[in-house]
Design a protein around this motif. Structure first.
Motif, PDB file in Angstrom:
ATOM      1  N   TRP A   1      -7.297  -8.911   6.798  1.00 33.56           N
ATOM      2  CA  TRP A   1      -5.968  -8.387   6.490  1.00 33.56           C
ATOM      3  C   TRP A   1      -5.343  -9.130   5.311  1.00 33.56           C
ATOM      4  CZ3 TRP A   1      -1.910 -11.779   6.650  1.00 33.56           C
ATOM      5  CH2 TRP A   1      -2.122 -12.982   7.337  1.00 33.56           C
ATOM      6  N   ALA A   2      -5.685 -10.404   5.135  1.00 34.66           N
ATOM      7  CA  ALA A   2      -5.074 -11.177   4.055  1.00 34.66           C
ATOM      8  C   ALA A   2      -5.481 -10.662   2.677  1.00 34.66           C
ATOM      9  CB  ALA A   2      -5.454 -12.647   4.193  1.00 34.66           C
ATOM     10  N   VAL A   3      -6.652 -10.004   2.590  1.00 39.00           N
ATOM     11  CA  VAL A   3      -7.135  -9.512   1.298  1.00 39.00           C
ATOM     12  C   VAL A   3      -6.221  -8.428   0.734  1.00 39.00           C
ATOM     13  CG1 VAL A   3      -9.057  -8.332   0.157  1.00 39.00           C
ATOM     14  CG2 VAL A   3      -9.513 -10.119   1.847  1.00 39.00           C
ATOM     15  N   THR A   4      -5.587  -7.671   1.605  1.00 40.39           N
ATOM     16  CA  THR A   4      -4.787  -6.522   1.164  1.00 40.39           C
ATOM     17  C   THR A   4      -3.322  -6.871   0.913  1.00 40.39           C
ATOM     18  OG1 THR A   4      -4.265  -5.879   3.452  1.00 40.39           O
ATOM     19  CG2 THR A   4      -6.299  -5.000   2.492  1.00 40.39           C
ATOM     20  N   ILE A   5      -2.918  -8.096   1.178  1.00 41.94           N
ATOM     21  CA  ILE A   5      -1.493  -8.437   1.077  1.00 41.94           C
ATOM     22  C   ILE A   5      -0.986  -8.301  -0.355  1.00 41.94           C
ATOM     23  CG2 ILE A   5       0.150 -10.341   1.194  1.00 41.94           C
ATOM     24  CD1 ILE A   5      -1.083 -11.231   3.735  1.00 41.94           C
ATOM     25  N   ILE A   6      -1.709  -8.879  -1.334  1.00 43.31           N
ATOM     26  CA  ILE A   6      -1.241  -8.847  -2.725  1.00 43.31           C
ATOM     27  C   ILE A   6      -1.205  -7.422  -3.274  1.00 43.31           C
ATOM     28  CG2 ILE A   6      -1.752  -9.591  -5.083  1.00 43.31           C
ATOM     29  CD1 ILE A   6      -2.740 -12.221  -3.953  1.00 43.31           C
ATOM     30  N   PRO A   7      -2.274  -6.604  -3.118  1.00 43.89           N
ATOM     31  CA  PRO A   7      -2.174  -5.204  -3.587  1.00 43.89           C
ATOM     32  C   PRO A   7      -1.045  -4.426  -2.904  1.00 43.89           C
ATOM     33  CG  PRO A   7      -4.458  -5.789  -3.157  1.00 43.89           C
ATOM     34  CD  PRO A   7      -3.627  -6.911  -2.624  1.00 43.89           C
ATOM     35  N   LYS A   8      -0.884  -4.612  -1.608  1.00 47.97           N
ATOM     36  CA  LYS A   8       0.197  -3.916  -0.896  1.00 47.97           C
ATOM     37  C   LYS A   8       1.567  -4.378  -1.395  1.00 47.97           C
ATOM     38  CE  LYS A   8      -0.032  -3.585   3.563  1.00 47.97           C
ATOM     39  NZ  LYS A   8      -0.274  -3.991   4.974  1.00 47.97           N
ATOM     40  N   TYR A   9       1.705  -5.664  -1.654  1.00 45.36           N
ATOM     41  CA  TYR A   9       2.976  -6.180  -2.136  1.00 45.36           C
ATOM     42  C   TYR A   9       3.316  -5.579  -3.505  1.00 45.36           C
ATOM     43  CZ  TYR A   9       6.647  -9.468  -3.450  1.00 45.36           C
ATOM     44  OH  TYR A   9       7.833 -10.019  -3.839  1.00 45.36           O
ATOM     45  N   GLU A  10       2.321  -5.520  -4.389  1.00 49.41           N
ATOM     46  CA  GLU A  10       2.550  -4.935  -5.714  1.00 49.41           C
ATOM     47  C   GLU A  10       2.923  -3.457  -5.609  1.00 49.41           C
ATOM     48  OE1 GLU A  10      -0.980  -5.690  -7.924  1.00 49.41           O
ATOM     49  OE2 GLU A  10      -0.451  -7.778  -8.380  1.00 49.41           O
ATOM     50  N   MET A  11       2.284  -2.736  -4.691  1.00 53.40           N
ATOM     51  CA  MET A  11       2.626  -1.331  -4.499  1.00 53.40           C
ATOM     52  C   MET A  11       4.060  -1.174  -4.014  1.00 53.40           C
ATOM     53  SD  MET A  11      -0.891   0.025  -2.704  1.00 53.40           S
ATOM     54  CE  MET A  11      -0.232   1.662  -2.387  1.00 53.40           C
ATOM     55  N   MET A  12       4.493  -2.014  -3.068  1.00 49.16           N
ATOM     56  CA  MET A  12       5.855  -1.926  -2.558  1.00 49.16           C
ATOM     57  C   MET A  12       6.872  -2.221  -3.661  1.00 49.16           C
ATOM     58  SD  MET A  12       5.347  -0.959   0.510  1.00 49.16           S
ATOM     59  CE  MET A  12       3.824  -0.194  -0.064  1.00 49.16           C
ATOM     60  N   VAL A  13       6.546  -3.188  -4.542  1.00 48.98           N
ATOM     61  CA  VAL A  13       7.439  -3.499  -5.656  1.00 48.98           C
ATOM     62  C   VAL A  13       7.539  -2.306  -6.605  1.00 48.98           C
ATOM     63  CG1 VAL A  13       7.760  -4.963  -7.687  1.00 48.98           C
ATOM     64  CG2 VAL A  13       7.045  -5.983  -5.513  1.00 48.98           C
ATOM     65  N   ASN A  14       6.384  -1.702  -6.922  1.00 41.57           N
ATOM     66  CA  ASN A  14       6.375  -0.555  -7.839  1.00 41.57           C
ATOM     67  C   ASN A  14       7.105   0.647  -7.247  1.00 41.57           C
ATOM     68  OD1 ASN A  14       4.874  -2.003  -9.721  1.00 41.57           O
ATOM     69  ND2 ASN A  14       2.911  -1.320  -8.876  1.00 41.57           N
ATOM     70  N   PHE A  15       7.023   0.818  -5.932  1.00 41.95           N
ATOM     71  CA  PHE A  15       7.714   1.932  -5.280  1.00 41.95           C
ATOM     72  C   PHE A  15       9.212   1.663  -5.100  1.00 41.95           C
ATOM     73  CE2 PHE A  15       3.552   3.135  -2.891  1.00 41.95           C
ATOM     74  CZ  PHE A  15       3.063   3.675  -4.064  1.00 41.95           C
ATOM     75  N   GLY A  16       9.628   0.418  -5.278  1.00 42.82           N
ATOM     76  CA  GLY A  16      11.024   0.067  -5.047  1.00 42.82           C
ATOM     77  C   GLY A  16      11.383  -0.002  -3.579  1.00 42.82           C
ATOM     78  N   TRP A  17      10.422  -0.389  -2.752  1.00 37.21           N
ATOM     79  CA  TRP A  17      10.632  -0.400  -1.303  1.00 37.21           C
ATOM     80  C   TRP A  17      10.914  -1.788  -0.749  1.00 37.21           C
ATOM     81  CZ3 TRP A  17       6.169   3.303   0.683  1.00 37.21           C
ATOM     82  CH2 TRP A  17       6.472   4.615   0.285  1.00 37.21           C
ATOM     83  N   LEU A  18      11.091  -2.787  -1.604  1.00 42.39           N
ATOM     84  CA  LEU A  18      11.428  -4.109  -1.097  1.00 42.39           C
ATOM     85  C   LEU A  18      12.775  -4.067  -0.371  1.00 42.39           C
ATOM     86  CD1 LEU A  18      10.384  -6.624  -3.917  1.00 42.39           C
ATOM     87  CD2 LEU A  18       9.224  -6.144  -1.763  1.00 42.39           C
ATOM     88  N   ASP A  19      12.878  -4.869   0.684  1.00 40.43           N
ATOM     89  CA  ASP A  19      14.091  -4.921   1.509  1.00 40.43           C
ATOM     90  C   ASP A  19      14.408  -3.554   2.104  1.00 40.43           C
ATOM     91  OD1 ASP A  19      16.054  -6.496   2.681  1.00 40.43           O
ATOM     92  OD2 ASP A  19      17.558  -5.915   1.212  1.00 40.43           O
ATOM     93  N   SER A  20      13.344  -2.830   2.479  1.00 38.50           N
ATOM     94  CA  SER A  20      13.508  -1.518   3.094  1.00 38.50           C
ATOM     95  C   SER A  20      12.492  -1.379   4.227  1.00 38.50           C
ATOM     96  CB  SER A  20      13.292  -0.413   2.063  1.00 38.50           C
ATOM     97  OG  SER A  20      13.189   0.850   2.686  1.00 38.50           O
TER      98      SER A  20
ATOM     99  N   LEU B   1       7.781 -11.199   3.848  1.00 38.18           N
ATOM    100  CA  LEU B   1       7.638 -10.900   2.419  1.00 38.18           C
ATOM    101  C   LEU B   1       8.499  -9.723   1.991  1.00 38.18           C
ATOM    102  CD1 LEU B   1       3.739 -11.218   2.039  1.00 38.18           C
ATOM    103  CD2 LEU B   1       5.450 -12.869   1.295  1.00 38.18           C
ATOM    104  N   MET B   2       8.671  -8.755   2.853  1.00 37.12           N
ATOM    105  CA  MET B   2       9.313  -7.500   2.463  1.00 37.12           C
ATOM    106  C   MET B   2      10.837  -7.516   2.610  1.00 37.12           C
ATOM    107  SD  MET B   2       7.104  -5.271   1.345  1.00 37.12           S
ATOM    108  CE  MET B   2       6.381  -6.688   0.499  1.00 37.12           C
ATOM    109  N   ILE B   3      11.350  -8.091   3.679  1.00 37.18           N
ATOM    110  CA  ILE B   3      12.776  -8.005   3.991  1.00 37.18           C
ATOM    111  C   ILE B   3      13.492  -9.272   3.530  1.00 37.18           C
ATOM    112  CG2 ILE B   3      14.472  -7.624   5.793  1.00 37.18           C
ATOM    113  CD1 ILE B   3      12.591  -5.275   5.328  1.00 37.18           C
ATOM    114  N   ASN B   4      14.533  -9.070   2.737  1.00 35.75           N
ATOM    115  CA  ASN B   4      15.287 -10.198   2.192  1.00 35.75           C
ATOM    116  C   ASN B   4      16.666 -10.359   2.822  1.00 35.75           C
ATOM    117  OD1 ASN B   4      13.173 -10.634   0.284  1.00 35.75           O
ATOM    118  ND2 ASN B   4      14.042  -9.062  -1.045  1.00 35.75           N
ATOM    119  N   SER B   5      17.305  -9.271   3.185  1.00 29.95           N
ATOM    120  CA  SER B   5      18.665  -9.345   3.723  1.00 29.95           C
ATOM    121  C   SER B   5      18.651  -9.662   5.214  1.00 29.95           C
ATOM    122  CB  SER B   5      19.401  -8.027   3.484  1.00 29.95           C
ATOM    123  OG  SER B   5      18.680  -6.938   4.029  1.00 29.95           O
ATOM    124  N   ASP B   6      19.612 -10.457   5.656  1.00 26.77           N
ATOM    125  CA  ASP B   6      19.681 -10.876   7.055  1.00 26.77           C
ATOM    126  C   ASP B   6      19.943  -9.709   7.995  1.00 26.77           C
ATOM    127  OD1 ASP B   6      19.219 -13.467   6.296  1.00 26.77           O
ATOM    128  OD2 ASP B   6      21.352 -14.025   6.242  1.00 26.77           O
TER     129      ASP B   6
END
Length: 253
Positions: free
Chosen positions: A98-117, A193-198
């Motif tokens: 599962w750790a192998v996919t973290i960086i590609p998934k993170y980049e995809m979420m950033v590109n989609f604008g889905w951080l903190d969602s 990694l994904m959620i920033n707001s409390d």
């Protein structure tokens, strides 16, 4: 041996920090206090994070069960070109760490604008290779004659799936519900990694707030953790009969 640490945690949630860290202290710390349970909401927004985790875990569990059953039904009872190859590709995804996919998934979420969602927590996990495999093996045991008889009576594939296949897969549904809810509830790294707001944060990440710079509020941490495992116990109690009967019927076969 597995249960003893949980019993100690539950007992210690009614103790003071000085009693918990005391060298040579008793397994049953004294004095007993309910202060740890009273102040956890004051330390951080415990109930909000608890509700967030419950929403994400329940939503993911329902979606994964449905998609797994639907795709498993396709693989088990339909014939199409490349079916075995496609099923092999689905199984191969289970072999990747599962750790192998973290960086590609993170980049995809950033590109989609889905951080903190919550989109970043739910959408990437809507389909489970393990769930597809589980349902494919289970639905394969349903006689083809039963499916053909329903089709001869005019039943559509949608009707067959919802009215015949799903009711006959109760044990598999219960098994996957237990596993998926547990995996979603205890997941820490991806929500971290994904959620920033409390106000959107999950309880698994929120528990780390008890670890301060100069010490840890063990009493509050144990109290919050004791409450946070209640949904997992409830889910298991609801589905345990079907889960155990499914394991028993499989061993008898």
């Amino acid at each position: 041996m597995t249960v003893i640490p949980f019993i100690w945690m539950l007992i210690s949630s009614f103790a003071t920090n000085s009693e918990i860290v005391k060298i040579g202290g008793s397994f049953f710390p004294t004095p007993t206090t309910f202060e740890n349970y009273i102040v956890i909401q004051e330390k951080f927004n415990f109930m909000r994070m608890f509700g967030n985790s419950l929403f994400v875990a329940l939503t993911l569990t329902v979606i994964v069960i449905y998609t797994s059953a639907l795709i498993g039904f396709l693989f088990a009872k339909f014939s199409f070109k490349g079916k075995n190859l496609l099923f092999g590709l689905v199984l191969s995804t289970m072999m990747l760490p599962w750790a192998v996919t973290i960086i590609p998934k993170y980049e995809m979420m950033v590109n989609f604008g889905w951080l903190d969602s919550y989109k970043s927590l739910i959408i990437p996990s809507m389909v489970s290779a393990f769930g597809i495999f589980l349902f494919k093996q289970s639905i394969s045991q349903i006689p083809n004659e039963l499916i053909e008889a329903a089709r001869m009576d005019g039943a559509t594939d949608t009707y067959i799936f919802h009215k015949i296949v799903l009711p006959m897969s109760r044990n598999t549904i219960a098994s996957l519900a237990i596993f998926q809810f547990l995996w979603s509830w205890e997941d820490f790294l991806w929500p971290f990694l994904m959620i920033n707001s409390d106000e959107k944060q999950l309880i698994s990440v929120g528990l780390r707030l008890f670890n301060g710079q100069y010490g840890t509020d063990y009493g509050g941490l144990f109290a919050a953790t004791s409450i946070s495992i209640i949904p997992v116990i409830i889910v298991y109690m609801i589905f345990q009969k079907q889960f155990i009967s499914g394991v028993a019927s499989g061993s008898i076969k």
